[in-house]
Scaffold this motif. Structure first.
Motif, PDB file in Angstrom:
ATOM      1  N   ASP A 519       0.812  -1.216   0.000  1.00 47.86           N
ATOM      2  CA  ASP A 519       0.000   0.000   0.000  1.00 47.86           C
ATOM      3  C   ASP A 519       0.847   1.269   0.000  1.00 47.86           C
ATOM      4  OD1 ASP A 519      -2.498  -1.205  -0.075  1.00 47.86           O
ATOM      5  OD2 ASP A 519      -2.530  -1.523   2.088  1.00 47.86           O
ATOM      6  N   ILE A 520       2.149   1.132  -0.262  1.00 49.13           N
ATOM      7  CA  ILE A 520       3.028   2.293  -0.428  1.00 49.13           C
ATOM      8  C   ILE A 520       3.316   2.444  -1.922  1.00 49.13           C
ATOM      9  CG2 ILE A 520       5.253   3.333   0.145  1.00 49.13           C
ATOM     10  CD1 ILE A 520       5.299   1.606   2.656  1.00 49.13           C
ATOM     11  N   ALA A 586      11.713   9.721  -5.847  1.00 49.16           N
ATOM     12  CA  ALA A 586      10.282   9.439  -5.960  1.00 49.16           C
ATOM     13  C   ALA A 586       9.535  10.117  -4.813  1.00 49.16           C
ATOM     14  CB  ALA A 586      10.017   7.933  -5.933  1.00 49.16           C
ATOM     15  N   SER A 587       8.295  10.503  -5.081  1.00 49.22           N
ATOM     16  CA  SER A 587       7.418  10.985  -4.019  1.00 49.22           C
ATOM     17  C   SER A 587       6.659   9.794  -3.433  1.00 49.22           C
ATOM     18  CB  SER A 587       6.432  12.024  -4.557  1.00 49.22           C
ATOM     19  OG  SER A 587       5.596  11.443  -5.547  1.00 49.22           O
ATOM     20  N   VAL A 588       6.052  10.014  -2.270  1.00 46.60           N
ATOM     21  CA  VAL A 588       5.484   8.897  -1.510  1.00 46.60           C
ATOM     22  C   VAL A 588       3.994   9.116  -1.261  1.00 46.60           C
ATOM     23  CG1 VAL A 588       5.650   7.528   0.599  1.00 46.60           C
ATOM     24  CG2 VAL A 588       7.698   8.602  -0.342  1.00 46.60           C
ATOM     25  N   SER A 589       3.231   8.045  -1.428  1.00 43.97           N
ATOM     26  CA  SER A 589       1.854   8.004  -0.927  1.00 43.97           C
ATOM     27  C   SER A 589       1.674   6.695  -0.171  1.00 43.97           C
ATOM     28  CB  SER A 589       0.835   8.109  -2.067  1.00 43.97           C
ATOM     29  OG  SER A 589       0.873   6.950  -2.873  1.00 43.97           O
ATOM     30  N   ARG A 645      -1.086  11.548   0.622  1.00 43.04           N
ATOM     31  CA  ARG A 645      -0.170  11.774  -0.500  1.00 43.04           C
ATOM     32  C   ARG A 645       0.621  13.042  -0.275  1.00 43.04           C
ATOM     33  NH1 ARG A 645      -4.877   9.788  -2.853  1.00 43.04           N
ATOM     34  NH2 ARG A 645      -4.592   7.942  -4.191  1.00 43.04           N
ATOM     35  N   THR A 646       1.837  13.037  -0.797  1.00 39.83           N
ATOM     36  CA  THR A 646       2.681  14.223  -0.759  1.00 39.83           C
ATOM     37  C   THR A 646       3.569  14.230  -1.992  1.00 39.83           C
ATOM     38  OG1 THR A 646       4.389  15.407   0.482  1.00 39.83           O
ATOM     39  CG2 THR A 646       4.425  13.018   0.620  1.00 39.83           C
TER      40      THR A 646
END
Length: 723
Positions: A519-520, A586-589, A645-646
């Motif tokens: 789920d990441i 990478a950005s993370v959600s 999210r960011t």
């Protein structure tokens, strides 16, 4: 002719007299016959109900081993328990070699004790044998509170209640007859109460003293020497009991009122449920209150203390103790108050029921014989109607506490005793563990909710067992238990993942959130990459006096340079848990989900903060506040998930427990391999059909539990080489 008439009249008179005497004699015996038949019927049911591995029976067997000089688990503090029942069980084991036979005999003796105590309570305090039979019926058949003690194994409290009731009856009878032997009997019963069960004795001894004071009122003009001589047995016995309590029980029992979870899960509301959720018990309470009022009015009219004064004083002291415990917030087991509160109500309800039956019968017929038959028939009808319901309810209650396969459990316990070294412990479920400890003296490690455990050593052992059975490593700090339930990678780079977050809710750890690596999501120039596709890179942990953290790492193998480091961190005394995902390129959600067995009830998300509440557990809904440190973070929710999210390469979440109670354990990193060595675990015992068994066995196999034994529906894993 005159002589013939006189002779005929004489014969008729003698016949009528014999019939009257026979009828009176049969009426006198009938209540006792009804009472004995009721006890015999219940005894047959109890004797035929299997006791192997049931409820708390195993732990009382374990305590009796101490007095036989046999081995007991080292973490158990046997002298902290009143000694009477364990000593009696030890004596029975000398005569009966079968643990099951010992427990069944103890059960039957407790049942008989209840029957005699209720009968004598109604007979002596209520004043008639029929009231005694009715009290027995009300106590054992109408309410389920006393048979439930025999369903789960409340032998200590059962014995204490018997001694309390017999002590009150004896002291009341002593006051009426002023015979010294009844003062002695009453004193001995109160002494036995003090040596039976701590909680019941704390309420019961004051009840006995108040009743003794009422019984001693006729002596008030007899002079202090007569009063002292009369009360001497009571003073001596209670003096001995006081010394025992002060020197042994009180220091060892101080922890009993410090349980951080009992008020939120087993508080006064649970007592009310115990009294009124089963409607016959609720009816008993109402009738008992009415009966107490009627008996008190009778005492007032007679201008002397009688049965109503005793029942009223009993209720006042018992309910007063409950009120004091509630006001002071004592962390005791409130549902167990019900049995102490109900005994006087049982007697009063029986009294008012028989009075009512006689009143109705008297309004129909003026014949004393008809009144007696009608009232006796009423008592018999109550027993006949209530008995099937009582038996069925007892069977259901007993089945709840039964092991799932008693025969296989016994075989497994016996085999493990032979296969393991004497000092090797076994990890298993709580009920199976108690039976193993009771029959072998071998230490068992099991997970037990905080609310049912009243000693701190048991709280830590429970957490340790939970970590061993469900995870590959965990962090605890009293407010959070963060378990890593999955792992990936080869032996050299094994990386734990898949967070299961248990949160302190009212002093109890409850599973609330889960966060799978799947789920990441990592967003880069290459697109969206689920973290589950990354290659494990190992993990490390740091444990200090103020914080503990675990960091797991993964990386992409496609040349994109994408990496992920996930850190879990807990603080000493902190009600906030940190969950940090640090990526590169990478950005993370991240998505958080409700743990299995619970669900979101309300989600209030605004910007970078969310407040989540879950289905009620205990008295209230557990609630969490989740705050993201990144200014651009945003939460979105579905009925059972929460996604944040960011655009940043770092996502830092702070999870705060909003409904926490006092902590039960301290700050620690819990490593399963270390826990196995710390507790000296040599085997694990599971019920094979349980859906969780296979996953638990896989975790333990990775720790060296590689030898498998089968015992019917039970399976054991043994660590190391065969002995």
């Amino acid at each position: 002719m005159f002589l013939t008439d006189r002779l005929g009249s004489r014969v008729r008179f003698d016949a009528d007299l014999l019939l009257s005497r026979a009828t009176a004699s049969s009426r006198g015996r009938m209540p006792a016959i009804i009472a004995i038949a009721t006890i015999i019927g219940l005894a047959s049911v109890i004797a035929l109900t299997p006791v192997t591995g049931r409820g708390d029976y195993g732990q009382w067997l374990m305590t009796s081993r101490f007095y036989l000089g046999e081995s007991v688990p080292s973490y158990r503090d046997i002298p902290a328990l009143p000694a009477l029942v364990p000593v009696l069980l030890a004596g029975m084991q000398v005569l009966l070699r079968s643990p099951e036979a010992v427990l069944q005999v103890a059960n039957l003796l407790t049942l008989a004790g209840f029957g005699v105590a209720f009968y004598l309570g109604g007979r002596v305090i209520g004043g008639t044998r029929l009231t005694g039979a009715m009290a027995l019926a009300v106590g054992l058949l109408v309410t389920d509170r006393y048979l439930e003690l025999l369903a789960f194994g409340g032998l200590l409290q059962g014995a204490a209640l018997v001694f309390l009731t017999l002590g009150v009856v004896s002291l009341f009878h002593a006051g009426r007859t002023q015979r010294r032997r009844w003062w002695v009997v009453g004193a001995l019963c109160l002494g036995a109460l003090a040596f039976s069960h701590v909680g019941t004795a704390l309420v019961g001894i004051p009840i006995g003293l108040v009743v003794a004071a009422i019984a001693a009122l006729p002596l008030r003009r007899a002079g202090w020497q007569t009063i002292l001589r009369t009360l001497a047995p009571l003073l001596v016995v209670l003096g001995i009991a006081a010394i025992y309590w002060l020197l042994i029980l009180a220091p060892a029992s101080a922890e009993y009122i410090r349980n951080p979870a009992s008020l939120a899960y087993r508080g006064p509301d649970r007592l009310i449920a115990a009294l009124f959720s089963y409607w016959p018990t609720g009816l008993l309470v109402v009738l008992g209150v009415v009966g107490t009022a009627v008996m008190l009015i009778e005492d007032v009219r007679a201008r002397r203390p009688g049965g109503g004064s005793v029942v009223g004083a009993w209720l006042i002291v018992a309910w007063g103790a409950l009120a004091v415990s509630t006001v002071t917030g004592a962390a005791t087991d409130y549902p167990r108050f019900a049995t102490v509160l109900l005994v006087p109500l049982v007697i009063a309800a029986a009294d008012v029921s028989i009075r009512s039956a006689r009143l109705v019968a008297g309004s129909i017929s003026a014949s004393s014989w008809s009144v007696a038959v009608t009232s006796t028939s009423f008592a018999l009808a109550v027993i006949i109607v209530a008995a099937p319901f009582a038996v069925n309810r007892f069977a259901r209650q007993a089945s709840v506490y039964q092991p799932r396969d008693a025969a296989s459990l016994s075989s497994a316990v016996e085999a493990l005793g032979k296969a393991l070294p004497a000092n090797a412990a076994v990890i298993t479920s709580v009920r199976d563990g108690k039976w193993l400890e009771g029959t072998t003296g071998r230490e068992a490690l099991f997970s037990l909710p905080v609310r049912y455990a009243f000693r701190p050593v048991e709280w830590q052992r429970s957490v340790d067992a939970d970590v061993l059975l469900r995870s590959f490593g965990a962090i605890s700090n009293g407010y959070f238990l963060a378990e890593m339930t999955g792992r990936s990678g080869t032996d050299g780079t094994v990386t734990p993942d898949d967070l299961l977050l248990a949160v302190n809710h009212g002093g109890e750890f409850v599973d609330l959130l889960q966060a799978s690596r799947a789920d990441i999501a990592l967003r880069s120039d290459e697109g969206v990459t689920p973290a589950s596709r990354l290659t494990p890179g190992g993990s490390d942990s740091t444990a200090g006096s103020s914080q503990v953290s675990v960091t797991s790492r993964w990386h992409a193998d496609n040349g994109s340079g994408v990496t992920l480091a996930e850190t879990m961190r807990a603080w000493q005394g902190g009600t906030t848990f940190d969950l940090v995902d640090q990526a590169t390129n990478a950005s993370v959600s991240k998505t958080l989900r409700a743990a299995a067995g619970t669900a979101f009830t309300t989600v209030a998300a605004s910007g970078r903060e969310a407040r989540v509440c879950f289905a009620t557990i205990g008295e209230d809904e557990p609630c969490l506040r989740i705050w993201a440190a990144q200014p651009d973070a945003a939460f979105t929710s579905t009925p059972n998930s929460l996604t944040v999210r960011t655009a940043s390469q770092r996502l830092e979440l702070h999870v705060t427990a909003l409904t926490a109670g006092a902590p039960s354990v301290g700050l620690a990193y819990l490593d399963p391999a270390s826990l196995v060595d710390e507790h000296g675990i040599g085997a694990a015992l599971f019920y094979a059909p349980d859906p969780s068994t296979e996953a638990r066995m896989q975790r333990l196999r990775s720790l060296g539990f590689d030898r498998e034994l089968r015992f019917g529906s039970y399976v054991a894993l043994i660590r190391g080489p065969a002995s």
